[in-house]
Write an enzyme that holds these catalytic residues in place. Structure first.
Site, PDB file in Angstrom:
ATOM      1  N   LYS A   8       0.923  -0.999   0.033  1.00 29.64           N
ATOM      2  CA  LYS A   8      -0.060  -0.113   0.014  1.00 29.64           C
ATOM      3  C   LYS A   8       0.713   1.200   0.140  1.00 29.64           C
ATOM      4  O   LYS A   8       1.083   1.907   0.934  1.00 29.64           O
ATOM      5  CB  LYS A   8      -1.140  -0.146   0.988  1.00 29.64           C
ATOM      6  CG  LYS A   8      -2.219   0.826   0.952  1.00 29.64           C
ATOM      7  CD  LYS A   8      -3.393   0.424   1.913  1.00 29.64           C
ATOM      8  CE  LYS A   8      -4.468   1.414   1.819  1.00 29.64           C
ATOM      9  NZ  LYS A   8      -5.209   1.100   0.440  1.00 29.64           N
ATOM     10  N   LEU A  26      -4.167  -5.308  -4.517  1.00 27.61           N
ATOM     11  CA  LEU A  26      -4.027  -4.921  -3.001  1.00 27.61           C
ATOM     12  C   LEU A  26      -4.707  -5.919  -2.192  1.00 27.61           C
ATOM     13  O   LEU A  26      -5.905  -6.376  -2.765  1.00 27.61           O
ATOM     14  CB  LEU A  26      -4.571  -3.592  -2.868  1.00 27.61           C
ATOM     15  CG  LEU A  26      -4.626  -3.346  -1.153  1.00 27.61           C
ATOM     16  CD1 LEU A  26      -3.355  -2.802  -0.613  1.00 27.61           C
ATOM     17  CD2 LEU A  26      -5.494  -1.885  -0.804  1.00 27.61           C
TER      18      LEU A  26
END
Length: 287
Positions: free
Chosen positions: A148, A204
């Site tokens: 991230k 993600l």
């Protein structure tokens, strides 16, 4: 909506006016850092431990030291909500960078910079009820999207293109395979099977994504973490996207093509209700 008055830094809780970093800050000059966005419902964190675990995984992946032990960080974030007297729905933004130092590509021998702040954030109930329109966009991001990272320019460009076209989100694809959204994970339902891209390095690993996979069997869905094509996306019975702030967001149109009958599907509704129950959300939008 304005920020709450107090922030958490590596040196403790301070007022927002007191947070100052020099211009030679690695996050500003290199995007050299990681971040998290964590949901708060009626003053209580949702999926807090899962987000913190992911934060440490991202930091480890780029060899960045988090200036807190996990338990201490969690305790400090809870203290931050108490200091700000957070009682309503909100979100917390948390960022760590490699610190402040003269601009060189190699790592400096300096402490990392950390801050976290809270701002009010209402649930998008109307959109959750009606569903949203989306577009398709080429996935031009790097290969390590499980980190991230602060480097979000491709995501920003895709999201702005969606906004320019009156859409809520851009669904990304590479070589005909759907990966995820510009700020979300993507799911399809076909014949009571729930499909989503495997948790590989190029997407993600969303915290809401993981919760949906856990809730799906009780909603009568078989789960398959398997890549799917654009054609499969467009022919799905139901489509939805997930994220911390979007929760389980029904998709009713993609590139002008209606999904199903153009309304959120029954299985998506079941997952939304289960999600609200799991999150302890008091006001139910889908009863």
């Amino acid at each position: 909506m304005s920020l709450y008055d107090y922030l958490l830094t590596q040196d403790g809780i301070i007022t927002k006016e007191s947070l100052l970093y020099p211009f030679e800050e690695r996050g500003l000059q290199f995007g050299d850092g990681v971040y998290e966005v964590i949901r708060i419902y009626q003053g209580t964190f949702d999926l807090l431990e899962e987000h913190i675990e992911r934060l440490y995984r991202s930091a480890d992946a780029i060899r960045l030291e988090v200036p807190f032990a996990k338990d201490a960080l969690i305790a400090s974030l809870v203290q931050l909500t108490e200091k700000n007297d957070v009682q309503t729905d909100a979100k917390l933004y948390l960022q760590i960078t490699r610190g402040s130092a003269p601009r060189e590509h190699s790592f400096p021998d300096v402490p990392s910079n950390f801050y976290a702040y809270i701002e009010p954030s209402e649930r998008p109930v109307s959109l959750l009820q009606k569903g949203v329109r989306t577009i398709l966009a080429d996935d031009i991001r790097w290969d390590l999207c499980y980190i991230k990272s602060l480097n979000l320019l491709p995501n920003i460009l895709a999201k702005q293109t969606a906004k320019d076209k009156g859409a809520f989100e851009a669904i990304l694809h590479k070589d005909g395979i759907v990966t995820e959204g510009s700020s979300s994970n993507v799911f399809i339902i076909k014949d009571d099977i729930l499909f989503t891209h495997p948790a590989a390095a190029n997407i993600l690993h969303g915290c809401v994504r993981s919760r949906v996979l856990a809730l799906a069997p009780n909603a009568g869905l078989q789960v398959k973490e398997a890549a799917f094509t654009i054609d499969q996306l467009l022919q799905a019975d139901e489509v939805f996207i997930t994220s911390t702030t979007s929760e389980i967001m029904p998709v009713i149109e993609i590139e002008g093509k209606q999904i199903g009958d153009g309304t959120p599907g029954d299985k998506t509704r079941a997952l939304q209700r289960a999600y609200e129950k799991e999150s302890g959300i008091q006001a139910t939008a889908f009863a």
